[in-house]
Design an enzyme around this catalytic site. Structure first.
Site, PDB file in Angstrom:
ATOM      1  N   HIS A  94      -0.531 -11.123  -5.048  1.00 54.98           N
ATOM      2  CA  HIS A  94       0.836 -10.716  -4.708  1.00 54.98           C
ATOM      3  C   HIS A  94       1.894 -11.683  -5.257  1.00 54.98           C
ATOM      4  CE1 HIS A  94      -0.555  -7.403  -2.349  1.00 54.98           C
ATOM      5  NE2 HIS A  94      -1.285  -8.187  -1.578  1.00 54.98           N
ATOM      6  N   HIS A 122      -9.219  -2.467  -5.375  1.00 52.91           N
ATOM      7  CA  HIS A 122      -8.119  -2.713  -4.440  1.00 52.91           C
ATOM      8  C   HIS A 122      -7.055  -3.619  -5.055  1.00 52.91           C
ATOM      9  CE1 HIS A 122      -6.034  -2.870  -0.625  1.00 52.91           C
ATOM     10  NE2 HIS A 122      -5.826  -4.154  -0.882  1.00 52.91           N
ATOM     11  N   HIS A 124       0.826  -1.209   0.000  1.00 62.05           N
ATOM     12  CA  HIS A 124       0.000   0.000   0.000  1.00 62.05           C
ATOM     13  C   HIS A 124       0.864   1.264   0.000  1.00 62.05           C
ATOM     14  CE1 HIS A 124      -3.452  -2.515   1.958  1.00 62.05           C
ATOM     15  NE2 HIS A 124      -3.159  -2.887   0.722  1.00 62.05           N
ATOM     16  N   ASP A 162      -3.141  -2.758  -5.334  1.00 60.21           N
ATOM     17  CA  ASP A 162      -2.021  -3.640  -4.984  1.00 60.21           C
ATOM     18  C   ASP A 162      -1.054  -3.801  -6.154  1.00 60.21           C
ATOM     19  OD1 ASP A 162      -2.780  -4.123  -2.374  1.00 60.21           O
ATOM     20  OD2 ASP A 162      -3.781  -6.020  -2.811  1.00 60.21           O
TER      21      ASP A 162
END
Length: 305
Positions: free
Chosen positions: A287, A260, A77, A264
């Site tokens: 991720h 979101h 973030h 990311d």
């Protein structure tokens, strides 16, 4: 374009999402060509780790750089806010192993960056511009990444959670001008059935209904309510489900989860080390896949300089 850094340092204190520990982060200006560097000051031998995909270790529910006792987790973030502001050089010092989760978005970091401002430096910005299409698939996750030539950085994001209240969602960022209002406020999310397994994995100790959207696929049973009481230390009467979301606030956007995931990605892709110029279409990003894609791009860029 010239490289940039912040005008003056700022400090933020908060709780880590996974460790549940309070950490103070100090973000400082840095010289040209130094890049984004994280430094742990709580170790006897101070450890500095560059924000680079080659340094990525764990990717469970966040991006971690470094290894072992010297690792720094949940950097995405803050990295996203820095990328959103197109800041090239900063030193990030912290007295713990995890960047605070704050409200679960990049907005608090963006607010601080806007408060102190940034300035140009006497060095040209190094970028990489894609001149031909590129395709990447991450094995095991179903994640797909495509890049098309463009004269600026932009992203189309698609997520797909079959048989859930989220389902298939899309989000786009046509330029960094949209980042402030349309991407940065979007919070992290989790499914209710994932919470207990994550706690058993020693994760989300700092999670709360104030820093994440909790999605619920079915009506809450009495047993689930009792577990929620223990997990969040709240009375059962305080829990409500509205449009599949367990929270005290509603989503900011109907497609907040997709936004979101885009947030990311903006943070994770900056781990390539330099700004990229191209249009990215990303399907089911995460991720781990973002890190593998970033490593692939580093090799691609080195072979196409």
């Amino acid at each position: 374009m010239k490289q940039t850094t912040i005008r003056k340092e700022f400090r933020v204190t908060g709780m880590g999402l996974h460790t549940g520990r309070t950490v103070t982060v100090t973000v400082q200006p840095a010289p040209p060509d130094s890049g984004i560097v994280f430094r742990r000051t709580d170790r006897f031998n101070i450890v500095s780790v560059p924000a680079h995909a080659t340094q990525v270790g764990a990717t469970a529910r966040g991006t971690t750089i470094g290894s072992g006792r010297h690792s720094i987790s949940t950097i995405e973030h803050l990295m996203s806010a820095l990328h959103g502001c197109q800041i090239d050089n900063v030193l990030i010092c912290l007295d713990g192993g995890e960047i605070p989760i704050l409200d679960g978005s990049s907005r608090p970091w963006l607010n601080q960056l806007q408060r102190v401002g940034w300035r140009e430096q006497d060095a040209d910005r190094r970028t990489f511009t894609f001149t031909q299409p590129l395709h990447f698939e991450n094995k095991g996750t179903g994640s797909v990444y495509d890049v098309e030539p463009s004269d600026h950085f932009s992203v189309d994001c698609v997520i797909d959670f079959p048989n859930s209240v989220i389902g298939r969602q899309e989000a786009s960022m046509s330029s960094f001008d949209q980042y402030d209002l349309e991407i940065s406020p979007c919070r992290t999310f989790v499914f209710l059935h994932e919470i207990e397994p994550l706690l058993h994995l020693n994760l989300i100790k700092g999670g709360s209904l104030d820093n994440a959207l909790v999605f619920v696929n079915n009506d809450l049973a009495p047993r689930q309510l009792r577990r929620l009481e223990r997990t969040f230390h709240k009375d059962a009467s305080q829990f409500r489900v509205h449009d599949g979301v367990l929270n005290t606030t509603d989503p900011y956007f109907p497609n907040e989860p997709a936004r979101h995931k885009l947030l990311d990605f903006v943070g994770d892709i900056r781990l390539v080390g330099i700004p990229l110029v191209g249009h990215f279409t990303i399907y089911k990003p995460g991720h781990k896949a973002n890190a593998n894609f970033s490593k692939y791009l580093i090799e691609y860029i080195n072979n196409n300089k």
